[in-house]
Scaffold this motif. Sequence first.
Motif, PDB file in Angstrom:
ATOM      1  N   TYR A   7       0.833  -1.201   0.000  1.00  7.79           N
ATOM      2  CA  TYR A   7       0.000   0.000   0.000  1.00  7.79           C
ATOM      3  C   TYR A   7       0.868   1.251   0.000  1.00  7.79           C
ATOM      4  O   TYR A   7       1.937   1.272   0.604  1.00  7.79           O
ATOM      5  CB  TYR A   7      -0.901   0.049   1.250  1.00  7.79           C
ATOM      6  N   ILE A   8       0.352   2.283  -0.643  1.00  9.34           N
ATOM      7  CA  ILE A   8       0.919   3.618  -0.568  1.00  9.34           C
ATOM      8  C   ILE A   8       0.008   4.397   0.372  1.00  9.34           C
ATOM      9  O   ILE A   8      -1.214   4.405   0.202  1.00  9.34           O
ATOM     10  CB  ILE A   8       0.981   4.279  -1.966  1.00  9.34           C
ATOM     11  N   VAL A   9       0.604   5.028   1.381  1.00 10.77           N
ATOM     12  CA  VAL A   9      -0.145   5.759   2.396  1.00 10.77           C
ATOM     13  C   VAL A   9       0.264   7.230   2.302  1.00 10.77           C
ATOM     14  O   VAL A   9       1.439   7.552   2.430  1.00 10.77           O
ATOM     15  CB  VAL A   9       0.160   5.209   3.808  1.00 10.77           C
ATOM     16  N   LEU A  20       5.231  15.508  10.400  1.00 12.19           N
ATOM     17  CA  LEU A  20       4.977  14.107  10.705  1.00 12.19           C
ATOM     18  C   LEU A  20       6.351  13.437  10.651  1.00 12.19           C
ATOM     19  O   LEU A  20       6.766  12.967   9.598  1.00 12.19           O
ATOM     20  CB  LEU A  20       4.021  13.526   9.660  1.00 12.19           C
ATOM     21  N   PRO A  21       7.094  13.452  11.774  1.00 10.36           N
ATOM     22  CA  PRO A  21       8.471  12.944  11.752  1.00 10.36           C
ATOM     23  C   PRO A  21       8.540  11.511  11.230  1.00 10.36           C
ATOM     24  O   PRO A  21       7.887  10.614  11.758  1.00 10.36           O
ATOM     25  CB  PRO A  21       8.902  13.019  13.216  1.00 10.36           C
ATOM     26  N   VAL A  22       9.323  11.314  10.172  1.00 11.48           N
ATOM     27  CA  VAL A  22       9.311  10.025   9.484  1.00 11.48           C
ATOM     28  C   VAL A  22       9.874   8.891  10.323  1.00 11.48           C
ATOM     29  O   VAL A  22       9.384   7.766  10.233  1.00 11.48           O
ATOM     30  CB  VAL A  22      10.020  10.109   8.109  1.00 11.48           C
ATOM     31  N   TYR A  40       8.993   8.096   2.246  1.00 16.39           N
ATOM     32  CA  TYR A  40       9.614   8.810   1.135  1.00 16.39           C
ATOM     33  C   TYR A  40       9.546  10.305   1.411  1.00 16.39           C
ATOM     34  O   TYR A  40       8.461  10.841   1.622  1.00 16.39           O
ATOM     35  CB  TYR A  40       8.884   8.480  -0.177  1.00 16.39           C
ATOM     36  N   ILE A  41      10.654  10.944   1.413  1.00 19.08           N
ATOM     37  CA  ILE A  41      10.833  12.356   1.770  1.00 19.08           C
ATOM     38  C   ILE A  41       9.969  12.738   2.965  1.00 19.08           C
ATOM     39  O   ILE A  41       9.128  11.976   3.421  1.00 19.08           O
ATOM     40  CB  ILE A  41      10.689  13.318   0.559  1.00 19.08           C
ATOM     41  N   ASN A  42      10.207  13.894   3.488  1.00 23.78           N
ATOM     42  CA  ASN A  42       9.578  14.265   4.755  1.00 23.78           C
ATOM     43  C   ASN A  42       8.271  15.012   4.552  1.00 23.78           C
ATOM     44  O   ASN A  42       8.051  16.050   5.142  1.00 23.78           O
ATOM     45  CB  ASN A  42      10.567  15.121   5.565  1.00 23.78           C
ATOM     46  N   SER A  43       7.400  14.475   3.701  1.00 28.07           N
ATOM     47  CA  SER A  43       6.154  15.209   3.442  1.00 28.07           C
ATOM     48  C   SER A  43       4.933  14.299   3.419  1.00 28.07           C
ATOM     49  O   SER A  43       4.021  14.496   2.615  1.00 28.07           O
ATOM     50  CB  SER A  43       6.269  15.993   2.136  1.00 28.07           C
ATOM     51  N   GLY A  44       4.918  13.308   4.283  1.00 24.65           N
ATOM     52  CA  GLY A  44       3.703  12.525   4.456  1.00 24.65           C
ATOM     53  C   GLY A  44       3.473  11.432   3.445  1.00 24.65           C
ATOM     54  O   GLY A  44       2.379  11.296   2.907  1.00 24.65           O
ATOM     55  N   ASN A  45       4.512  10.642   3.188  1.00 20.42           N
ATOM     56  CA  ASN A  45       4.401   9.509   2.268  1.00 20.42           C
ATOM     57  C   ASN A  45       4.982   8.269   2.931  1.00 20.42           C
ATOM     58  O   ASN A  45       6.081   8.326   3.472  1.00 20.42           O
ATOM     59  CB  ASN A  45       5.220   9.757   0.994  1.00 20.42           C
ATOM     60  N   LEU A 170       5.946   8.384  -9.067  1.00 17.83           N
ATOM     61  CA  LEU A 170       6.744   7.265  -9.587  1.00 17.83           C
ATOM     62  C   LEU A 170       7.634   6.658  -8.508  1.00 17.83           C
ATOM     63  O   LEU A 170       7.789   5.433  -8.448  1.00 17.83           O
ATOM     64  CB  LEU A 170       7.584   7.733 -10.780  1.00 17.83           C
ATOM     65  N   ALA A 171       8.205   7.483  -7.659  1.00 15.43           N
ATOM     66  CA  ALA A 171       9.051   6.967  -6.582  1.00 15.43           C
ATOM     67  C   ALA A 171       8.249   6.084  -5.629  1.00 15.43           C
ATOM     68  O   ALA A 171       8.712   5.007  -5.225  1.00 15.43           O
ATOM     69  CB  ALA A 171       9.710   8.120  -5.819  1.00 15.43           C
ATOM     70  N   LEU A 172       7.037   6.504  -5.291  1.00 18.06           N
ATOM     71  CA  LEU A 172       6.192   5.702  -4.401  1.00 18.06           C
ATOM     72  C   LEU A 172       5.782   4.402  -5.064  1.00 18.06           C
ATOM     73  O   LEU A 172       5.751   3.350  -4.421  1.00 18.06           O
ATOM     74  CB  LEU A 172       4.965   6.510  -3.970  1.00 18.06           C
ATOM     75  N   ARG A 173       5.496   4.446  -6.355  1.00 12.53           N
ATOM     76  CA  ARG A 173       5.173   3.204  -7.089  1.00 12.53           C
ATOM     77  C   ARG A 173       6.354   2.243  -7.007  1.00 12.53           C
ATOM     78  O   ARG A 173       6.179   1.049  -6.711  1.00 12.53           O
ATOM     79  CB  ARG A 173       4.862   3.526  -8.549  1.00 12.53           C
ATOM     80  N   ASP A 174       7.547   2.734  -7.271  1.00 15.60           N
ATOM     81  CA  ASP A 174       8.734   1.880  -7.254  1.00 15.60           C
ATOM     82  C   ASP A 174       9.003   1.314  -5.863  1.00 15.60           C
ATOM     83  O   ASP A 174       9.362   0.143  -5.738  1.00 15.60           O
ATOM     84  CB  ASP A 174       9.951   2.654  -7.772  1.00 15.60           C
TER      85      ASP A 174
END
Length: 179
Positions: A7-9, A20-22, A40-45, A170-174
């Motif tokens: 899943y991608i959240v 939202l500290p990763v 993935y990066i510090n923006s809620g992924n 694309l990064a989240l898909r990968d």
Amino acid sequence: MSKQTAYIVLFRGVGGATQLPVKTLRAVLSDAGFANVATYINSGNAVLSSPMTGEEVTAKVAVLVREKMDFHKSVLVAGLEEWEELVAQNPYPQAVEEPTKLHAFLMERAPEAERVAALQEKTTGTETFAIRGRALYLHTPDGMGRSLFAPKIEPTLKVAMTARNWRSVLALRDMAAAI
């Protein structure tokens, strides 16, 4: 063991005053029993795997981040298959060369037809959008930061959503595909 789904959240409204500290997020999700948790990066992924349905993952993650991280905004979840479909259905293939000018919004649900018609009336300048199911694609040739249209999308459609630029999509898909 039951089948795990990747899943991608996506967390809505992360950035600026809302952090939202990763590292903490990864720990909270892992401690709750989710597998293969990565951010993935510090923006809620985040990506993770679970035998639960997407709806169950959404509900559980929303409760966890509310109770353990005091995060009270929408959480949107897509399975890898749905995310791959989102990538495949991109109506702006010419825009992928400039991934910061192409955005995909994941919506809680597909918007009502009359709301989409109302949004169409608000498009301005060079920007165009298309909706496929619960994905909205926005092409901003002049850049997202200059968009006068983008802030009108969610209030007009009246659906919770969050956007990611094409590079992040694309990064989240990968990342999810690697689980």
